[in-house]
Design an enzyme around this catalytic site. Structure first.
Site, PDB file in Angstrom:
ATOM      1  N   GLU A 168      60.709  41.380  31.712  1.00 19.14           N
ATOM      2  CA  GLU A 168      59.487  41.934  32.327  1.00 19.14           C
ATOM      3  C   GLU A 168      58.998  41.022  33.460  1.00 19.14           C
ATOM      4  OE1 GLU A 168      57.618  44.628  30.534  1.00 19.14           O
ATOM      5  OE2 GLU A 168      56.329  44.769  32.285  1.00 19.14           O
TER       6      GLU A 168
ATOM      7  N   ASP B 228      53.034  42.129  24.309  1.00 18.76           N
ATOM      8  CA  ASP B 228      53.637  43.452  24.106  1.00 18.76           C
ATOM      9  C   ASP B 228      55.002  43.357  23.420  1.00 18.76           C
ATOM     10  OD1 ASP B 228      51.441  44.067  25.613  1.00 18.76           O
ATOM     11  OD2 ASP B 228      52.564  44.457  27.443  1.00 18.76           O
TER      12      ASP B 228
ATOM     13  N   GLY C  10      52.644  54.560  31.111  1.00 20.83           N
ATOM     14  CA  GLY C  10      51.524  54.234  32.005  1.00 20.83           C
ATOM     15  C   GLY C  10      50.172  54.316  31.330  1.00 20.83           C
ATOM     16  N   ALA C  11      50.139  54.296  30.001  1.00 20.55           N
ATOM     17  CA  ALA C  11      48.878  54.454  29.277  1.00 20.55           C
ATOM     18  C   ALA C  11      48.377  53.137  28.698  1.00 20.55           C
ATOM     19  CB  ALA C  11      49.052  55.476  28.157  1.00 20.55           C
ATOM     20  N   GLY C  12      49.095  52.050  28.964  1.00 22.43           N
ATOM     21  CA  GLY C  12      48.686  50.765  28.399  1.00 22.43           C
ATOM     22  C   GLY C  12      49.116  50.620  26.950  1.00 22.43           C
TER      23      GLY C  12
ATOM     24  N   SER D 172      56.919  50.146  28.336  1.00 20.11           N
ATOM     25  CA  SER D 172      58.001  49.342  28.921  1.00 20.11           C
ATOM     26  C   SER D 172      58.505  48.297  27.932  1.00 20.11           C
ATOM     27  CB  SER D 172      57.572  48.714  30.245  1.00 20.11           C
ATOM     28  OG  SER D 172      56.469  47.877  30.069  1.00 20.11           O
TER      29      SER D 172
ATOM     30  N   TYR E  86      45.890  42.553  37.878  1.00 19.13           N
ATOM     31  CA  TYR E  86      46.335  41.790  36.708  1.00 19.13           C
ATOM     32  C   TYR E  86      46.713  40.369  37.140  1.00 19.13           C
ATOM     33  CZ  TYR E  86      48.856  40.555  32.445  1.00 19.13           C
ATOM     34  OH  TYR E  86      49.273  39.931  31.291  1.00 19.13           O
TER      35      TYR E  86
ATOM     36  N   THR F  17      44.289  37.165  26.771  1.00 15.55           N
ATOM     37  CA  THR F  17      44.315  35.836  26.146  1.00 15.55           C
ATOM     38  C   THR F  17      45.749  35.315  26.060  1.00 15.55           C
ATOM     39  OG1 THR F  17      44.296  37.025  24.059  1.00 15.55           O
ATOM     40  CG2 THR F  17      42.215  36.056  24.762  1.00 15.55           C
ATOM     41  N   ASP F  18      46.737  36.213  26.090  1.00 15.46           N
ATOM     42  CA  ASP F  18      48.120  35.744  25.821  1.00 15.46           C
ATOM     43  C   ASP F  18      48.621  34.758  26.871  1.00 15.46           C
ATOM     44  OD1 ASP F  18      48.520  37.789  27.729  1.00 15.46           O
ATOM     45  OD2 ASP F  18      50.164  38.764  26.633  1.00 15.46           O
TER      46      ASP F  18
END
Ligand code: GLA
Length: 377
Positions: free
Chosen positions: A154, A166, A116-118, A122, A218, A30-31
């Site tokens: 990013e 994030d 890498g786990a969501g 990062s 994505y 949604t972001d």
């Protein structure tokens, strides 16, 4: 971390800073549609010790990677630094692009945010580096602008077309709260999240199916949303409300696009409902929203994968009140609302189901709403 810094650099650190990973309670994809999100920061952090350098270069040691990278002002152009160090160089670049003078620095960093786990390892790295460099350089950058600069790193330096979720979570969250963020206006507020008072806890289970947002699915989802908004004649899908969803769907050319839009519009509505529930202090009532969000991600947005679906179904069968994938998708973590003290039993049940299905072992922990980026010493 101070001691490690001394040992590795032979210098005194000027301070130690930390920024957390996050889970998103609800509000997925949604972001970048100008919509709503409700993340909270985890008690897993990127921690870094730093001191200024007089030669104007940045020398970064990653304890996790056992690597050191050095770069100077001439290396800042996007594409020049890659791998994990791009998240550091990109922050310097974003600050510089915004007109700030960033002092050279020695940085030593470590992380217990699973990569890498969501869980936004990062963003945690970006926000920790940004917080440290802003302070070391004596800059005045408001928290929301820090989040925006970290996102710019990013998007434009690392090349992942993500939204503000994030970096906002890693920067703005407060302990015992979730962050309600309107990604259009960037208006935000803290929403109380006292799961313990309701006899609950939130299990975070990493399926260990790795994911990446730099390329691929994505970006495809994002483009489909933007194309749908263009066809519907609105600035972003946020402008379609639940009342007008059916009219909007009727204007779209194909079933895939209709499902993508339905996910975003219903997910925005679920975030607003979740905020009302949390404000009311009824966290148990979040469970059906988590379930509905998962179904929407699985059937309409099509961003779940078999390991994630199995984890969610097994968690529910093992006593979770509600569960969903969290984060960008195509792997990564699920969250499950479970009775207090029940996370291990649910985690074990998922581990057993994974073993039966021939999948690798998952990892899990209890997610505790924690504070955002800050100086810790
Ligand atoms: C990733 C992105 C975020 C957001 C989520 C999906 O975590 O970095 O900006 O789009 O996926 O909600």
């Amino acid at each position: 971390m101070s001691e490690t810094f001394r040992r590795m650099t032979g210098r005194e650190p000027e301070g130690v800073w930390a920024a957390p990973g996050r889970v998103n309670l609800i509000g997925e994809h949604t972001d970048y549609n100008d919509g709503f999100v409700l993340p909270f920061a985890l008690a897993q952090w990127v921690v870094l010790a730093a001191a200024p350098r007089e030669d104007g270069t940045w020398r970064v040691r990653s304890l996790n990677r056992r690597q050191t990278e050095t770069f100077g002002p001439a290396d800042l152009e996007p594409g020049r630094v890659d791998g994990w160090a791009a998240y550091v160089a990109g922050v310097v670049w974003a600050l510089t692009e915004a007109g700030h003078h960033v002092r050279g620095a020695d940085l030593v960093l470590g992380s217990d945010v699973p990569a890498g786990a969501g869980l936004s390892s990062s963003a945690a790295l970006e926000c920790a580096v940004l917080t440290a460099l802003v302070e070391l350089s004596g800059l005045d950058v408001a928290p929301l602008d820090r989040a925006r600069l970290a996102r710019r790193c990013e998007n434009e330096y690392v090349g992942a077309p993500t939204g503000l979720l994030d970096q906002a979570a890693s920067t703005l969250c407060e302990a015992d709260h979730a962050l309600f963020l309107d990604c259009r206006s960037a208006e935000n507020r803290q929403v109380p999240l006292d799961l313990g008072a309701a006899g609950l806890e939130l299990l975070v289970l990493d399926t260990r199916t790795p994911h990446s947002h730099v390329t691929g699915e994505y970006g495809d989802r994002r483009r489909a949303c933007e194309e749908a908004a263009r066809i519907l004649g609105v600035p972003a899908l946020r402008d379609i409300t639940l009342d007008h969803l059916d009219d909007a769907l009727a204007q779209l050319p194909d079933d895939v696009m209709r499902r993508r839009v339905r996910h975003v519009v219903t997910e925005d509505a679920r975030v607003l409902e979740a905020v009302a529930i949390a404000d009311d202090g009824r966290p148990a009532d979040l469970a059906p929203l988590l379930d509905a969000s998962h179904a929407s991600m699985r059937d309409d947005f099509e961003i779940t994968v078999p390991t994630v679906d199995l984890a969610v179904e097994t968690a529910r069968a093992a006593g979770a009140h509600g569960a969903r994938m969290t984060g960008g998708g195509f792997g990564g973590c699920i969250i499950a609302l479970v009775p207090e003290g029940g996370s291990d039993a649910v985690g074990q049940a998922v581990a057993a189901a994974f073993a039966d299905a021939g999948y690798g072992e998952p990892a899990w922990f209890v997610g505790r709403p924690s504070a955002g980026a800050r100086r810790v010493s």
